[in-house]
Design a protein around this motif. Sequence first.
Motif, short mmCIF file in Angstrom:
data_model
loop_
_atom_site.label_atom_id
_atom_site.label_comp_id
_atom_site.label_asym_id
_atom_site.label_seq_id
_atom_site.Cartn_x
_atom_site.Cartn_y
_atom_site.Cartn_z
N TYR A 176 -11.37 15.06 46.86
CA TYR A 176 -12.09 16.26 47.30
C TYR A 176 -11.40 16.85 48.51
O TYR A 176 -11.14 16.13 49.49
CB TYR A 176 -13.54 15.92 47.63
CG TYR A 176 -14.41 17.15 47.84
CD1 TYR A 176 -14.84 17.90 46.76
CD2 TYR A 176 -14.77 17.56 49.12
CE1 TYR A 176 -15.62 19.03 46.93
CE2 TYR A 176 -15.55 18.68 49.31
CZ TYR A 176 -15.97 19.42 48.22
OH TYR A 176 -16.73 20.54 48.40
N PRO A 177 -11.07 18.14 48.51
CA PRO A 177 -10.23 18.74 49.56
C PRO A 177 -10.82 18.66 50.97
O PRO A 177 -10.07 18.61 51.95
CB PRO A 177 -10.07 20.20 49.10
CG PRO A 177 -11.21 20.44 48.17
CD PRO A 177 -11.44 19.13 47.48
N ASP A 178 -12.15 18.67 51.09
CA ASP A 178 -12.77 18.69 52.42
C ASP A 178 -13.37 17.35 52.81
O ASP A 178 -14.24 17.28 53.68
CB ASP A 178 -13.85 19.77 52.47
CG ASP A 178 -13.31 21.14 52.13
OD1 ASP A 178 -12.16 21.42 52.51
OD2 ASP A 178 -14.02 21.92 51.49
N ASP A 254 -17.42 24.72 45.59
CA ASP A 254 -16.62 25.50 46.53
C ASP A 254 -15.92 24.57 47.50
O ASP A 254 -16.05 23.35 47.43
CB ASP A 254 -17.49 26.51 47.29
CG ASP A 254 -18.52 25.81 48.17
OD1 ASP A 254 -18.66 24.57 48.07
OD2 ASP A 254 -19.20 26.49 48.95
N SER A 255 -15.16 25.14 48.40
CA SER A 255 -14.45 24.35 49.41
C SER A 255 -14.24 25.24 50.62
O SER A 255 -14.40 26.47 50.56
CB SER A 255 -13.10 23.85 48.88
OG SER A 255 -12.24 24.95 48.62
#
Length: 343
Positions: A176-178, A254-255
């Motif tokens: 997960y990017p965040d 979202d991110s």
Amino acid sequence: MPKLSTDTLWELAAAEVHTRENGTREEDGGEPVSERTVFLMGSKAGGKTSILLRCLERDEPSKPTLALEYTFGRRARGHNTPKDIAHIWELGGGTSLSDLVQIPISTNNIRTLSVILILDLSKPNALWSTAERLLLEAQTQVQKAFSQVERVRKVQGGGKQQASVQPAARVLPKDYPDRELINPFPIPLLIIGSKYDLFQESDSEKRKVFTSIKSETLMSKTKTFFSHLAFGQERGKVVSCDTSKPLIIPAGSDSLSQIGSPPSSDVDITSLHARNPLDLWKKVYEHVFPPESTSARLELKDPAKDSQYIEPQIDAMRAQKDQELEQYKRDAAKSWKGLELES
């Protein structure tokens, strides 16, 4: 667990504990029935009760919530099937009664609990502080309940390895990017922006947020999310990221990179010294919508003194009893002084 007529009180109590821990029970036919708990909190007079009644399809007028109220909903999964049960708690008073979160958030229901935060979009100056305060109170109580369950699990396990009680659904994927930038809420959380019909009349640059019971389309989407949390039904796949329209953002869709930087032309973002993206958004948000002063945010702890709970006959009787109490105190004080003089 079928209940026999020969069950003792202790056996019934044990069955109830089993039900609460597993979130399911069995009706006479033996088919498992799901039981979930949903806790609603949010802005004072923000439309929580109205939204709840619509979600439960109850045609009745909404009344101001007095402190903490309980109701329940039942819904069948299909024809001739058992009805699943949703235990629903609603906290009134905005942030003034936030310490009551310890009642609906407990070790008894933590495995099947969801939280719905409803924020009044027509009062943006109080929105961020309300969300921050209530989420902090709820998260603190959730972590406390998890810790208590974990201690009991270890004691009952006798040192044996057992699976953690932390919900697996709350664990972010490794890719997960965040992942390193956010601290996800430990249980399912739905945030609803209410009174969108009033909010959309404001400056277009300030309209960036979600629901109104006057819009059937928005109310339908809200019912879908509510039914997912309360009865385990499909959440739906609708996503809307267009800020010119009501936003619908399911968890994980979202991110921070997609959200981007806060849109602000009259403030130098580099001068805000934010610690993280959320802190940056908060600083810009409070620049556009200055928080209410401390005195303006001061809310009554005693619901009996709140204007929205006025009951003329009851209030008159209460005032009379208060006068009688004060008179009793004065008479008692005189009696004690007389005794002291005699002695």
